[in-house]
Motif scaffolding. Sequence first.
Motif, mmCIF file in Angstrom:
data_model
loop_
_atom_site.group_PDB
_atom_site.id
_atom_site.type_symbol
_atom_site.label_atom_id
_atom_site.label_comp_id
_atom_site.label_asym_id
_atom_site.label_seq_id
_atom_site.Cartn_x
_atom_site.Cartn_y
_atom_site.Cartn_z
ATOM 1 N N SER A 45 0.810 -1.219 0.000
ATOM 2 C CA SER A 45 0.000 0.000 0.000
ATOM 3 C C SER A 45 0.843 1.270 0.000
ATOM 4 O O SER A 45 0.289 2.379 -0.065
ATOM 5 C CB SER A 45 -0.930 0.012 1.221
ATOM 6 O OG SER A 45 -0.179 -0.004 2.426
ATOM 7 N N LEU A 46 2.170 1.140 0.062
ATOM 8 C CA LEU A 46 3.033 2.325 0.110
ATOM 9 C C LEU A 46 2.848 3.258 -1.092
ATOM 10 O O LEU A 46 2.808 4.482 -0.918
ATOM 11 C CB LEU A 46 4.503 1.895 0.228
ATOM 12 C CG LEU A 46 5.001 1.590 1.635
ATOM 13 C CD1 LEU A 46 6.460 1.152 1.605
ATOM 14 C CD2 LEU A 46 4.853 2.810 2.532
ATOM 15 N N PRO A 47 2.761 2.731 -2.341
ATOM 16 C CA PRO A 47 2.549 3.652 -3.469
ATOM 17 C C PRO A 47 1.280 4.486 -3.318
ATOM 18 O O PRO A 47 1.279 5.689 -3.610
ATOM 19 C CB PRO A 47 2.454 2.702 -4.672
ATOM 20 C CG PRO A 47 3.232 1.496 -4.261
ATOM 21 C CD PRO A 47 2.963 1.349 -2.798
ATOM 22 N N LEU A 48 0.181 3.866 -2.852
ATOM 23 C CA LEU A 48 -1.065 4.595 -2.648
ATOM 24 C C LEU A 48 -0.910 5.629 -1.540
ATOM 25 O O LEU A 48 -1.358 6.781 -1.670
ATOM 26 C CB LEU A 48 -2.194 3.625 -2.313
ATOM 27 C CG LEU A 48 -3.559 4.248 -1.998
ATOM 28 C CD1 LEU A 48 -4.083 5.008 -3.210
ATOM 29 C CD2 LEU A 48 -4.549 3.174 -1.562
ATOM 30 N N ILE A 49 -0.260 5.217 -0.440
ATOM 31 C CA ILE A 49 -0.040 6.144 0.674
ATOM 32 C C ILE A 49 0.807 7.325 0.219
ATOM 33 O O ILE A 49 0.530 8.488 0.544
ATOM 34 C CB ILE A 49 0.635 5.407 1.854
ATOM 35 C CG1 ILE A 49 -0.317 4.337 2.413
ATOM 36 C CG2 ILE A 49 1.027 6.396 2.944
ATOM 37 C CD1 ILE A 49 0.327 3.448 3.466
ATOM 38 N N GLN A 50 1.857 7.045 -0.570
ATOM 39 C CA GLN A 50 2.736 8.097 -1.056
ATOM 40 C C GLN A 50 1.987 9.048 -1.999
ATOM 41 O O GLN A 50 2.161 10.269 -1.929
ATOM 42 C CB GLN A 50 3.936 7.483 -1.776
ATOM 43 C CG GLN A 50 5.000 8.493 -2.162
ATOM 44 C CD GLN A 50 6.196 7.816 -2.796
ATOM 45 O OE1 GLN A 50 6.136 6.672 -3.207
ATOM 46 N NE2 GLN A 50 7.310 8.536 -2.864
ATOM 47 N N ALA A 51 1.151 8.485 -2.868
ATOM 48 C CA ALA A 51 0.389 9.324 -3.803
ATOM 49 C C ALA A 51 -0.572 10.251 -3.051
ATOM 50 O O ALA A 51 -0.697 11.440 -3.373
ATOM 51 C CB ALA A 51 -0.377 8.442 -4.779
ATOM 52 N N ARG A 52 -1.261 9.700 -2.047
ATOM 53 C CA ARG A 52 -2.195 10.527 -1.278
ATOM 54 C C ARG A 52 -1.462 11.581 -0.457
ATOM 55 O O ARG A 52 -1.947 12.704 -0.287
ATOM 56 C CB ARG A 52 -3.038 9.626 -0.369
ATOM 57 C CG ARG A 52 -4.018 8.750 -1.141
ATOM 58 C CD ARG A 52 -5.004 8.050 -0.230
ATOM 59 N NE ARG A 52 -6.002 7.319 -1.012
ATOM 60 C CZ ARG A 52 -6.987 6.619 -0.484
ATOM 61 N NH1 ARG A 52 -7.127 6.558 0.852
ATOM 62 N NH2 ARG A 52 -7.841 5.981 -1.244
#
Length: 294
Positions: free
Chosen positions: A277-284
């Motif tokens: 989920s890191l890419p999603l967390i980073q994008a948000r």
Amino acid sequence: MDLVISTVSQGLLWALLAIGVYLTFRVLDIADLTVEGSFPLGAATAATLLTAGYHPIAAILTACVAGMLGGVVTGILCTKLKIPALLAGILTMIALYSVNLRIMGKANLPLLQQDTIFTIWQFSGLDKGMTTLVIGAIIVLIVAVLNYWFFGTEIGAAVRATGNNPHMIRANGINTDAMVVLGLLLSNGLVAMSGALVAQSNGFADVGMGVGTIVIGLASVIIGEVLFGTRSFKNCLISVILGSIVYRAVIAVVLQMGMPPNDLKLFTAILVAIALSLPLIQARFNTLRKAVKK
């Protein structure tokens, strides 16, 4: 220092599993659960041959071939019988549980009195931990170089293209079914080799030692990609190997902090979920930061 050496050496032995998982998960874009059966298959095959008096190298190579056969079975179920890849892997994994019991003759096979690759090649002046580290590094280096060479060839490029865009590569006259079977063959061969090495390092083979290996492999792949990047195929291979070492280091740290060993599977699952989920967390986070600046 002994803990560091043990952690790195175990990370190198499990790196072969991580490379195998990477080949299916990233290269072929298949979630292959066969690894949970082919890992103990490699351990069972190697342990049985060692107790029968065979050379450790012969045991490792035979274990690799056995894992390849397991991968071929999954590939045939997936391509010829049109069974979904996830279900095909589960079917092979379940079948291999009985196969492993047949090979060993019992659920656990000790190797305490047997010569292994780590005892016959023990270097002068080095203890078992350092010997395992050196041999593991040599084997992983050879495997990584061979994989880098193979996937740079025409056939290897076809395997990679099958995972990226099967419709395009099929339009160019490539048999994508054969490429899928080849990829699963290579992946499970590496996983079984990892199982053979881990069994020789730990001193036993157990029919249940494959439980959770897919999560361990995914954790190594994801951690390596997040920390070390995916700029090229060579970079991906290096990242997966380093990710396996980092994962083992994280496990060693949490155990030193007092986490019960029974909770390791839960911790690994949470770690993989966070990494995925890191890419999603980073994008948000980036979106929120831009909104604050405005």
